[in-house]
Design a protein around this motif. Structure first.
Motif, PDB file in Angstrom:
ATOM      1  N   LYS A  60       0.813  -1.216   0.000  1.00 30.98           N
ATOM      2  CA  LYS A  60       0.000   0.000   0.000  1.00 30.98           C
ATOM      3  C   LYS A  60       0.850   1.272   0.000  1.00 30.98           C
ATOM      4  CE  LYS A  60      -3.687  -2.303   2.534  1.00 30.98           C
ATOM      5  NZ  LYS A  60      -4.457  -2.337   3.776  1.00 30.98           N
ATOM      6  N   LEU A  61       2.139   1.120   0.285  1.00 29.18           N
ATOM      7  CA  LEU A  61       3.028   2.280   0.370  1.00 29.18           C
ATOM      8  C   LEU A  61       3.680   2.566  -0.976  1.00 29.18           C
ATOM      9  CD1 LEU A  61       4.815   1.462   3.741  1.00 29.18           C
ATOM     10  CD2 LEU A  61       2.905   3.033   3.361  1.00 29.18           C
ATOM     11  N   PRO A  62       4.077   3.816  -1.199  1.00 26.53           N
ATOM     12  CA  PRO A  62       4.834   4.117  -2.419  1.00 26.53           C
ATOM     13  C   PRO A  62       6.140   3.319  -2.434  1.00 26.53           C
ATOM     14  CG  PRO A  62       4.326   6.121  -1.175  1.00 26.53           C
ATOM     15  CD  PRO A  62       3.887   4.965  -0.347  1.00 26.53           C
ATOM     16  N   ALA A  63       6.616   3.013  -3.612  1.00 24.37           N
ATOM     17  CA  ALA A  63       7.862   2.253  -3.754  1.00 24.37           C
ATOM     18  C   ALA A  63       9.042   3.047  -3.183  1.00 24.37           C
ATOM     19  CB  ALA A  63       8.117   1.931  -5.214  1.00 24.37           C
ATOM     20  N   ARG A  64      10.044   2.317  -2.735  1.00 22.58           N
ATOM     21  CA  ARG A  64      11.280   2.954  -2.265  1.00 22.58           C
ATOM     22  C   ARG A  64      11.995   3.583  -3.450  1.00 22.58           C
ATOM     23  NH1 ARG A  64      13.973  -1.778   1.413  1.00 22.58           N
ATOM     24  NH2 ARG A  64      12.683  -3.145   0.202  1.00 22.58           N
ATOM     25  N   GLU A  65      12.545   4.753  -3.241  1.00 25.91           N
ATOM     26  CA  GLU A  65      13.370   5.393  -4.265  1.00 25.91           C
ATOM     27  C   GLU A  65      14.828   5.037  -4.015  1.00 25.91           C
ATOM     28  OE1 GLU A  65      12.478   9.487  -4.907  1.00 25.91           O
ATOM     29  OE2 GLU A  65      10.335   9.092  -5.111  1.00 25.91           O
ATOM     30  N   GLY A  66      15.677   5.351  -4.963  1.00 30.27           N
ATOM     31  CA  GLY A  66      17.084   4.960  -4.914  1.00 30.27           C
ATOM     32  C   GLY A  66      17.822   5.384  -3.665  1.00 30.27           C
ATOM     33  N   MET A  67      17.617   6.624  -3.232  1.00 35.89           N
ATOM     34  CA  MET A  67      18.339   7.103  -2.053  1.00 35.89           C
ATOM     35  C   MET A  67      17.943   6.304  -0.815  1.00 35.89           C
ATOM     36  SD  MET A  67      18.794  10.968  -0.412  1.00 35.89           S
ATOM     37  CE  MET A  67      18.106  11.677  -1.853  1.00 35.89           C
ATOM     38  N   GLU A  68      16.662   6.003  -0.679  1.00 39.63           N
ATOM     39  CA  GLU A  68      16.213   5.208   0.464  1.00 39.63           C
ATOM     40  C   GLU A  68      16.804   3.802   0.400  1.00 39.63           C
ATOM     41  OE1 GLU A  68      12.135   3.759   2.760  1.00 39.63           O
ATOM     42  OE2 GLU A  68      11.959   4.784   0.836  1.00 39.63           O
ATOM     43  N   GLU A  69      16.801   3.211  -0.783  1.00 38.54           N
ATOM     44  CA  GLU A  69      17.413   1.880  -0.963  1.00 38.54           C
ATOM     45  C   GLU A  69      18.864   1.901  -0.498  1.00 38.54           C
ATOM     46  OE1 GLU A  69      16.311  -1.071  -2.040  1.00 38.54           O
ATOM     47  OE2 GLU A  69      14.364  -0.585  -2.882  1.00 38.54           O
ATOM     48  N   ASP A  70      19.600   2.928  -0.922  1.00 38.24           N
ATOM     49  CA  ASP A  70      21.020   3.039  -0.552  1.00 38.24           C
ATOM     50  C   ASP A  70      21.184   3.170   0.955  1.00 38.24           C
ATOM     51  OD1 ASP A  70      21.690   2.894  -3.228  1.00 38.24           O
ATOM     52  OD2 ASP A  70      22.024   5.056  -3.437  1.00 38.24           O
ATOM     53  N   MET A  71      20.377   3.983   1.599  1.00 44.51           N
ATOM     54  CA  MET A  71      20.510   4.194   3.043  1.00 44.51           C
ATOM     55  C   MET A  71      20.116   2.945   3.829  1.00 44.51           C
ATOM     56  SD  MET A  71      21.634   7.486   3.699  1.00 44.51           S
ATOM     57  CE  MET A  71      22.855   6.319   3.889  1.00 44.51           C
ATOM     58  N   LEU A  72      19.177   2.176   3.317  1.00 46.90           N
ATOM     59  CA  LEU A  72      18.784   0.945   4.018  1.00 46.90           C
ATOM     60  C   LEU A  72      19.912  -0.076   4.068  1.00 46.90           C
ATOM     61  CD1 LEU A  72      15.087   0.583   2.899  1.00 46.90           C
ATOM     62  CD2 LEU A  72      15.919   0.837   5.243  1.00 46.90           C
ATOM     63  N   ASP A  73      20.892   0.055   3.177  1.00 42.69           N
ATOM     64  CA  ASP A  73      22.068  -0.820   3.237  1.00 42.69           C
ATOM     65  C   ASP A  73      22.822  -0.643   4.551  1.00 42.69           C
ATOM     66  OD1 ASP A  73      21.585  -1.895   0.744  1.00 42.69           O
ATOM     67  OD2 ASP A  73      22.979  -0.555  -0.289  1.00 42.69           O
ATOM     68  N   PHE A  74      22.644   0.511   5.197  1.00 44.73           N
ATOM     69  CA  PHE A  74      23.346   0.812   6.447  1.00 44.73           C
ATOM     70  C   PHE A  74      22.484   0.532   7.681  1.00 44.73           C
ATOM     71  CE2 PHE A  74      25.157   3.568   3.184  1.00 44.73           C
ATOM     72  CZ  PHE A  74      26.492   3.189   3.259  1.00 44.73           C
ATOM     73  N   ALA A  75      21.248   0.129   7.478  1.00 43.14           N
ATOM     74  CA  ALA A  75      20.332  -0.116   8.589  1.00 43.14           C
ATOM     75  C   ALA A  75      20.661  -1.430   9.289  1.00 43.14           C
ATOM     76  CB  ALA A  75      18.886  -0.150   8.080  1.00 43.14           C
ATOM     77  N   PHE A  76      20.200  -1.548  10.528  1.00 40.43           N
ATOM     78  CA  PHE A  76      20.370  -2.776  11.289  1.00 40.43           C
ATOM     79  C   PHE A  76      19.399  -3.823  10.762  1.00 40.43           C
ATOM     80  CE2 PHE A  76      19.245  -5.528  14.901  1.00 40.43           C
ATOM     81  CZ  PHE A  76      20.506  -6.014  15.219  1.00 40.43           C
ATOM     82  N   GLU A  77      19.917  -4.922  10.290  1.00 47.15           N
ATOM     83  CA  GLU A  77      19.149  -6.067   9.808  1.00 47.15           C
ATOM     84  C   GLU A  77      17.975  -5.682   8.893  1.00 47.15           C
ATOM     85  OE1 GLU A  77      18.114  -8.492  13.227  1.00 47.15           O
ATOM     86  OE2 GLU A  77      20.210  -9.088  13.487  1.00 47.15           O
ATOM     87  N   PRO A  78      18.295  -5.059   7.742  1.00 54.16           N
ATOM     88  CA  PRO A  78      17.202  -4.721   6.817  1.00 54.16           C
ATOM     89  C   PRO A  78      16.528  -5.970   6.263  1.00 54.16           C
ATOM     90  CG  PRO A  78      19.343  -4.345   5.785  1.00 54.16           C
ATOM     91  CD  PRO A  78      19.608  -4.710   7.221  1.00 54.16           C
ATOM     92  N   LYS A  79      15.244  -5.821   5.994  1.00 52.50           N
ATOM     93  CA  LYS A  79      14.418  -6.906   5.461  1.00 52.50           C
ATOM     94  C   LYS A  79      13.635  -6.364   4.261  1.00 52.50           C
ATOM     95  CE  LYS A  79      13.767  -8.843  10.088  1.00 52.50           C
ATOM     96  NZ  LYS A  79      12.791  -9.194  11.120  1.00 52.50           N
ATOM     97  N   PRO A  80      12.953  -7.227   3.527  1.00 48.27           N
ATOM     98  CA  PRO A  80      12.166  -6.729   2.387  1.00 48.27           C
ATOM     99  C   PRO A  80      11.107  -5.691   2.775  1.00 48.27           C
ATOM    100  CG  PRO A  80      12.457  -9.093   2.195  1.00 48.27           C
ATOM    101  CD  PRO A  80      12.997  -8.695   3.558  1.00 48.27           C
ATOM    102  N   ASN A  81      10.623  -5.718   4.014  1.00 48.98           N
ATOM    103  CA  ASN A  81       9.614  -4.749   4.451  1.00 48.98           C
ATOM    104  C   ASN A  81      10.216  -3.570   5.211  1.00 48.98           C
ATOM    105  OD1 ASN A  81      10.219  -6.472   6.653  1.00 48.98           O
ATOM    106  ND2 ASN A  81       8.233  -6.089   7.603  1.00 48.98           N
TER     107      ASN A  81
END
Length: 106
Positions: A60-81
């Motif tokens: 239901k949420l808008p798709a992730r954009e490139g910058m968010e995708e890149d920053m999630l690489d630095f998150a603690f235990e990122p998952k598909p959601n």
């Protein structure tokens, strides 16, 4: 106002009314919800507002954009959601959104 449920890693729930136009991160910050640090203030320059979106809400949420995708690489235990709450603008369509905080923010 849009009702959003923030769930801490330990299970404590915070149901918050967030004004339309703010971000999910600003809703947490303005209501002293622990677990979302938002070190960069919403500039999508860190990953300290990382959450896991409830599976019922992912599509239901808008798709992730490139910058968010890149920053999630630095998150603690990122998952598909995984999402950064600074990138989720509050609209009436988000009424009832549920997000869960990770064990920690890095």
């Amino acid at each position: 106002m849009v009702k959003i449920t923030y769930i801490e890693f330990g299970g404590t729930e915070h149901v918050v009314d967030v004004p339309e136009g703010l971000t999910v991160m600003e809703g947490a910050r303005d209501n002293d919800v622990p677990g979302i640090e938002a070190d960069c203030g919403g500039a999508c320059a860190c990953s300290t507002c990382h959450v896991y979106v409830d599976p019922a809400w992912v599509e239901k949420l808008p798709a992730r954009e490139g910058m968010e995708e890149d920053m999630l690489d630095f998150a603690f235990e990122p998952k598909p959601n995984s999402r950064l709450t600074c990138q989720l603008r509050v609209t009436p369509e988000l009424e009832g959104l549920v997000v869960r905080m990770p064990e920690k923010q890095i």
